[in-house]
Design an enzyme around this catalytic site. Sequence first.
Site, PDB file in Angstrom:
ATOM      1  N   MET A 264      14.296  47.152  28.902  1.00 17.17           N
ATOM      2  CA  MET A 264      15.253  47.698  27.924  1.00 17.17           C
ATOM      3  C   MET A 264      14.297  48.240  26.755  1.00 17.17           C
ATOM      4  SD  MET A 264      17.486  44.452  26.837  1.00 17.17           S
ATOM      5  CE  MET A 264      18.635  43.918  27.898  1.00 17.17           C
TER       6      MET A 264
ATOM      7  N   HIS B 271      14.216  43.192  21.517  1.00 16.08           N
ATOM      8  CA  HIS B 271      13.808  42.809  20.046  1.00 16.08           C
ATOM      9  C   HIS B 271      13.996  41.662  19.824  1.00 16.08           C
ATOM     10  CE1 HIS B 271      14.426  47.464  19.687  1.00 16.08           C
ATOM     11  NE2 HIS B 271      13.156  47.546  19.079  1.00 16.08           N
TER      12      HIS B 271
HETATM   13  P1  AMP Z   1      10.041  49.228  18.788  1.00 16.64           P
HETATM   14  O1  AMP Z   1      11.464  49.096  17.781  1.00 16.64           O
HETATM   15  O2  AMP Z   1      10.418  50.298  19.851  1.00 16.64           O
HETATM   16  O3  AMP Z   1       9.102  49.581  17.801  1.00 16.64           O
HETATM   17  O4  AMP Z   1       9.703  47.942  19.442  1.00 16.64           O
HETATM   18  C1  AMP Z   1       9.631  46.724  18.429  1.00 16.64           C
HETATM   19  C2  AMP Z   1       9.097  45.474  19.051  1.00 16.64           C
HETATM   20  O5  AMP Z   1       9.826  45.175  20.319  1.00 16.64           O
HETATM   21  C3  AMP Z   1       7.797  46.149  19.817  1.00 16.64           C
HETATM   22  O6  AMP Z   1       6.627  44.808  19.696  1.00 16.64           O
HETATM   23  C4  AMP Z   1       8.329  46.071  21.273  1.00 16.64           C
HETATM   24  O7  AMP Z   1       6.955  46.097  22.214  1.00 16.64           O
HETATM   25  C5  AMP Z   1       9.101  45.219  21.475  1.00 16.64           C
HETATM   26  N1  AMP Z   1      10.167  45.471  22.695  1.00 16.64           N
HETATM   27  C6  AMP Z   1      10.922  46.562  22.686  1.00 16.64           C
HETATM   28  N2  AMP Z   1      11.458  46.537  24.008  1.00 16.64           N
HETATM   29  C7  AMP Z   1      11.072  45.703  24.394  1.00 16.64           C
HETATM   30  C8  AMP Z   1      11.557  44.705  25.816  1.00 16.64           C
HETATM   31  N3  AMP Z   1      12.366  45.717  26.676  1.00 16.64           N
HETATM   32  N4  AMP Z   1      10.997  43.580  25.987  1.00 16.64           N
HETATM   33  C9  AMP Z   1      10.224  43.199  24.989  1.00 16.64           C
HETATM   34  N5  AMP Z   1       9.849  43.473  24.079  1.00 16.64           N
HETATM   35  C10 AMP Z   1      10.196  44.735  23.730  1.00 16.64           C
END
Ligand code: AMP
Length: 280
Positions: free
Chosen positions: A184, A37
């Site tokens: 991650m 994030h």
């Molecule tokens: P989430 O909190 O899971 O909805 O993720 C929020 C944002 O963080 C989304 O755009 C995800 O694709 C991005 N994200 C989550 N994990 C990763 C990661 N390991 N690498 C890059 N972006 C990530």
Amino acid sequence: MEIIRDPKVFQEKILELKRSGKKIGFVPTMGALHEGHLSLVDIAKKHSDVVMMSIYLNPKQFAPSEDLKNYPSNFKKDTEAAQARGVDLVFAPTDEYMYPKGFQTSVDIKEITKGLCGAARPGHFTGVTTVVLKLFNIVQPDVAVFGEKDYQQLKVIERMVRDLLIPVKIVAAPITRENDGLAMSSRNAYLSHDERMAALSINQALRMAKEMVAKGERSPHQVASAVRTHIQSSGRARVDYVKVVDPETLEEATNLKQPARLLVAAFFGRARLIDNCLLG
Ligand code: AMP
């Protein structure tokens, strides 16, 4: 760093910033922040003057059988991490603010949400696009950053932005991995030691697939089948899907003469993990 819960208050703050000529960057999240994030914050900073982050666990994108109730959360730790990384404003609404009594609107995107995670999680992408459009209307970002980790989500959002002419530039962020290659994810917190070791098979399989293609393999079927076999051989995986698709339409690739995207989803215990990579 200010934390705002009321969308109207947030909108007013944004209008002030916009009037003073500031370019707004936006990173939407569901909290339980990790380095993945925070890497999005770094990218948003490069494209804007002020960075907004939303922290909102959106109930509409979880089916009743899914992990909404157990989803990890630590708001204090999240806001400290966001502040340390240079986020200027956090939008952290309650469900009552996002879905007040009488709320009945949704955004449905057809073809691109049908397969992959859309097939496994009915209603998921309607929940995602509805909340993201609402967040865009509140934050009014010039630039919004989404991770390639959720590759189908990224393509669905890009489709929505194009179809509805939303005045925002979508920037894709590469996948951030642990040192041992595991992508991650907030859901990694569910993994036992043994499940975590087994989950390394996903990234190993992606690397193997890239190697197969580099050595001349051109059959998406052969690649997907080798990936599935490798992940299953970890002994603890329940593979949901392994697909080789067109990187834009997400339709199944018929050959590997052009670049394609390999997408994987698999359960390890109760954690449903997703990962992907470019092939060719
Ligand atoms: P989430 O909190 O899971 O909805 O993720 C929020 C944002 O963080 C989304 O755009 C995800 O694709 C991005 N994200 C989550 N994990 C990763 C990661 N390991 N690498 C890059 N972006 C990530």
